[in-house]
Enzyme design. Structure first.
Site, mmCIF file in Angstrom:
data_model
loop_
_atom_site.group_PDB
_atom_site.id
_atom_site.type_symbol
_atom_site.label_atom_id
_atom_site.label_comp_id
_atom_site.label_asym_id
_atom_site.label_seq_id
_atom_site.Cartn_x
_atom_site.Cartn_y
_atom_site.Cartn_z
ATOM 1 N N PRO A 266 6.440 35.313 43.980
ATOM 2 C CA PRO A 266 6.336 33.919 43.547
ATOM 3 C C PRO A 266 7.579 33.082 43.819
ATOM 4 O O PRO A 266 8.706 33.565 43.671
ATOM 5 C CB PRO A 266 6.099 34.037 42.033
ATOM 6 C CG PRO A 266 6.582 35.389 41.665
ATOM 7 C CD PRO A 266 6.326 36.255 42.858
ATOM 8 N N ASN A 267 7.307 31.865 44.238
ATOM 9 C CA ASN A 267 8.324 30.825 44.479
ATOM 10 C C ASN A 267 9.144 31.039 45.751
ATOM 11 O O ASN A 267 9.941 30.177 46.117
ATOM 12 C CB ASN A 267 9.267 30.667 43.262
ATOM 13 C CG ASN A 267 8.496 30.306 42.013
ATOM 14 O OD1 ASN A 267 7.698 29.378 42.028
ATOM 15 N ND2 ASN A 267 8.674 31.055 40.942
ATOM 16 N N ARG B 1 14.548 25.279 47.358
ATOM 17 C CA ARG B 1 14.591 25.736 45.969
ATOM 18 C C ARG B 1 16.013 26.224 45.637
ATOM 19 O O ARG B 1 16.517 27.131 46.318
ATOM 20 C CB ARG B 1 13.620 26.911 45.850
ATOM 21 C CG ARG B 1 13.770 27.726 44.619
ATOM 22 C CD ARG B 1 13.078 29.071 44.733
ATOM 23 N NE ARG B 1 13.141 29.740 43.461
ATOM 24 C CZ ARG B 1 12.983 31.036 43.282
ATOM 25 N NH1 ARG B 1 12.728 31.821 44.313
ATOM 26 N NH2 ARG B 1 13.062 31.553 42.094
ATOM 27 N N TYR C 191 19.900 30.347 46.685
ATOM 28 C CA TYR C 191 19.038 31.005 47.673
ATOM 29 C C TYR C 191 19.256 30.542 49.113
ATOM 30 O O TYR C 191 18.638 31.095 50.037
ATOM 31 C CB TYR C 191 17.563 30.812 47.281
ATOM 32 C CG TYR C 191 17.237 31.415 45.929
ATOM 33 C CD1 TYR C 191 17.403 32.783 45.700
ATOM 34 C CD2 TYR C 191 16.780 30.632 44.878
ATOM 35 C CE1 TYR C 191 17.121 33.340 44.463
ATOM 36 C CE2 TYR C 191 16.489 31.182 43.636
ATOM 37 C CZ TYR C 191 16.669 32.537 43.432
ATOM 38 O OH TYR C 191 16.385 33.087 42.208
ATOM 39 N N ASN D 93 10.326 41.688 48.122
ATOM 40 C CA ASN D 93 11.065 40.803 47.238
ATOM 41 C C ASN D 93 10.011 40.247 46.288
ATOM 42 O O ASN D 93 9.299 39.299 46.624
ATOM 43 C CB ASN D 93 11.768 39.670 48.002
ATOM 44 C CG ASN D 93 12.578 38.788 47.051
ATOM 45 O OD1 ASN D 93 12.492 38.915 45.834
ATOM 46 N ND2 ASN D 93 13.368 37.875 47.622
ATOM 47 N N ALA E 103 10.341 36.858 40.586
ATOM 48 C CA ALA E 103 10.402 37.053 39.134
ATOM 49 C C ALA E 103 9.529 38.217 38.655
ATOM 50 O O ALA E 103 9.791 38.800 37.595
ATOM 51 C CB ALA E 103 9.989 35.767 38.427
ATOM 52 N N HIS F 82 10.991 41.560 37.429
ATOM 53 C CA HIS F 82 11.505 41.754 36.076
ATOM 54 C C HIS F 82 10.399 41.886 35.029
ATOM 55 O O HIS F 82 10.678 42.087 33.855
ATOM 56 C CB HIS F 82 12.417 40.568 35.705
ATOM 57 C CG HIS F 82 13.325 40.142 36.814
ATOM 58 N ND1 HIS F 82 14.267 40.990 37.366
ATOM 59 C CD2 HIS F 82 13.413 38.980 37.534
ATOM 60 C CE1 HIS F 82 14.908 40.349 38.338
ATOM 61 N NE2 HIS F 82 14.404 39.137 38.470
ATOM 62 N N ASP G 172 3.014 49.939 39.390
ATOM 63 C CA ASP G 172 1.942 50.936 39.422
ATOM 64 C C ASP G 172 1.193 50.917 40.755
ATOM 65 O O ASP G 172 0.780 51.964 41.259
ATOM 66 C CB ASP G 172 0.958 50.704 38.272
ATOM 67 C CG ASP G 172 1.506 51.153 36.922
ATOM 68 O OD1 ASP G 172 2.561 51.811 36.891
ATOM 69 O OD2 ASP G 172 0.878 50.834 35.897
ATOM 70 N N GLU H 205 13.279 47.620 47.631
ATOM 71 C CA GLU H 205 13.322 46.384 46.835
ATOM 72 C C GLU H 205 14.458 45.514 47.366
ATOM 73 O O GLU H 205 15.549 46.028 47.631
ATOM 74 C CB GLU H 205 13.588 46.746 45.368
ATOM 75 C CG GLU H 205 13.802 45.525 44.477
ATOM 76 C CD GLU H 205 14.213 45.912 43.055
ATOM 77 O OE1 GLU H 205 14.093 47.092 42.664
ATOM 78 O OE2 GLU H 205 14.675 45.005 42.342
ATOM 79 N N HIS I 158 16.504 41.471 47.232
ATOM 80 C CA HIS I 158 16.700 40.144 46.643
ATOM 81 C C HIS I 158 17.749 39.392 47.444
ATOM 82 O O HIS I 158 18.722 40.003 47.916
ATOM 83 C CB HIS I 158 17.173 40.258 45.192
ATOM 84 C CG HIS I 158 16.226 41.019 44.334
ATOM 85 N ND1 HIS I 158 15.061 40.469 43.849
ATOM 86 C CD2 HIS I 158 16.237 42.310 43.930
ATOM 87 C CE1 HIS I 158 14.404 41.399 43.165
ATOM 88 N NE2 HIS I 158 15.094 42.520 43.207
ATOM 89 N N SER J 283 19.659 36.999 46.052
ATOM 90 C CA SER J 283 20.799 36.895 45.145
ATOM 91 C C SER J 283 21.139 38.269 44.569
ATOM 92 O O SER J 283 20.305 39.186 44.618
ATOM 93 C CB SER J 283 20.467 35.920 44.011
ATOM 94 O OG SER J 283 19.379 36.408 43.238
ATOM 95 N N ARG K 115 23.620 37.744 37.536
ATOM 96 C CA ARG K 115 22.950 36.565 36.979
ATOM 97 C C ARG K 115 22.537 36.806 35.524
ATOM 98 O O ARG K 115 23.115 37.648 34.853
ATOM 99 C CB ARG K 115 21.771 36.199 37.893
ATOM 100 C CG ARG K 115 22.245 35.868 39.324
ATOM 101 C CD ARG K 115 21.097 35.500 40.237
ATOM 102 N NE ARG K 115 20.427 34.282 39.759
ATOM 103 C CZ ARG K 115 19.234 33.864 40.217
ATOM 104 N NH1 ARG K 115 18.623 34.565 41.157
ATOM 105 N NH2 ARG K 115 18.700 32.771 39.743
ATOM 106 N N ARG L 160 17.430 39.198 34.392
ATOM 107 C CA ARG L 160 17.265 39.618 35.799
ATOM 108 C C ARG L 160 17.858 41.013 36.053
ATOM 109 O O ARG L 160 17.785 41.530 37.159
ATOM 110 C CB ARG L 160 17.887 38.601 36.746
ATOM 111 C CG ARG L 160 17.194 37.262 36.743
ATOM 112 C CD ARG L 160 17.750 36.316 37.790
ATOM 113 N NE ARG L 160 17.571 34.943 37.382
ATOM 114 C CZ ARG L 160 16.447 34.228 37.573
ATOM 115 N NH1 ARG L 160 15.435 34.756 38.209
ATOM 116 N NH2 ARG L 160 16.358 32.991 37.138
HETATM 117 C C1 DQA Z 1 15.005 36.825 43.628
HETATM 118 C C2 DQA Z 1 15.698 37.054 42.280
HETATM 119 C C3 DQA Z 1 14.714 36.912 41.133
HETATM 120 O O1 DQA Z 1 15.373 37.101 39.892
HETATM 121 C C4 DQA Z 1 14.096 35.526 41.143
HETATM 122 O O2 DQA Z 1 13.128 35.409 40.122
HETATM 123 C C5 DQA Z 1 13.540 35.148 42.468
HETATM 124 C C6 DQA Z 1 14.290 35.498 43.670
HETATM 125 C C7 DQA Z 1 16.000 36.870 44.805
HETATM 126 O O3 DQA Z 1 15.556 37.012 45.940
HETATM 127 O O4 DQA Z 1 17.213 36.721 44.597
HETATM 128 O O5 DQA Z 1 12.512 34.495 42.563
HETATM 129 O O6 DQA Z 1 14.064 37.884 43.832
#
Ligand code: DQA
Length: 146
Positions: free
Chosen positions: A9-10, A17, A22, A73, A76, A79, A86, A97, A99, A101, A106, A110
């Site tokens: 998401p996002n 953003r 980011y 990635n 959110a 978390h 699963d 995994e 990210h 950031s 942070r 997170r």
């Molecule tokens: C993220 C870190 C997450 O905590 C956050 O919710 C994101 C981006 C990152 O790529 O740094 O949406 O996954």
């Protein structure tokens, strides 16, 4: 070899953003760069982004016996989502995994990840380079374990 990149998401908003965290590169450019690396490495890469937890779960299910490794990635959902954890364990596909950031530098919420302990590895904090590093690690893992 077939790899799958999942962005949660996002991440479709990358480039506009919270650019101080980011960066200014959009998701299309990140995917394009990673496709270029995949071609050089002689592997197939599918890219998938969704803001919906259930769509991500279903895409992971669809990968069963079709995909050799997953880069994720989960945004959110990292978390919060036992369902994505699963699903990844359910299909037994090795995953990394990642990210943009450094989530451990942070907010406290997170610092919790439902994915890290079962991942091959975790790449966090290198901006768009996290994607390249994660792919390098995943490829190395698959190639040396086959
Ligand atoms: C993220 C870190 C997450 O905590 C956050 O919710 C994101 C981006 C990152 O790529 O740094 O949406 O996954």
């Amino acid at each position: 070899m077939q790899l799958l990149l999942i962005n949660g998401p996002n991440l479709n908003l990358l480039g506009r953003r919270e650019t101080d965290i980011y960066g200014t590169t959009n998701l299309e450019s990140i995917e394009e760069e990673l496709r270029g690396k995949a071609i050089k490495e002689n592997v197939d890469l599918d890219c998938f982004q969704s803001n919906s937890e259930s769509e991500i779960v279903e895409r992971i299910h669809d990968s069963f016996k079709k995909v050799d490794g997953i880069l994720i990635n989960a945004g959110a959902y990292t978390h919060t989502s036992i369902a994505i954890r699963d699903a990844l364990l359910g299909v037994s596909i090795p995953y990394v995994e990642l990210h943009l950031s450094n989530t451990y530098a942070r907010e406290d919420f997170r610092h919790q990840s439902y994915l890290s302990d079962k991942a091959i590895g975790l790449v966090s904090g290198f901006g768009i380079m996290s994607y390249q590093l994660a792919m390098q690690g995943l490829l190395n893992h698959i190639r040396t374990s086959n």
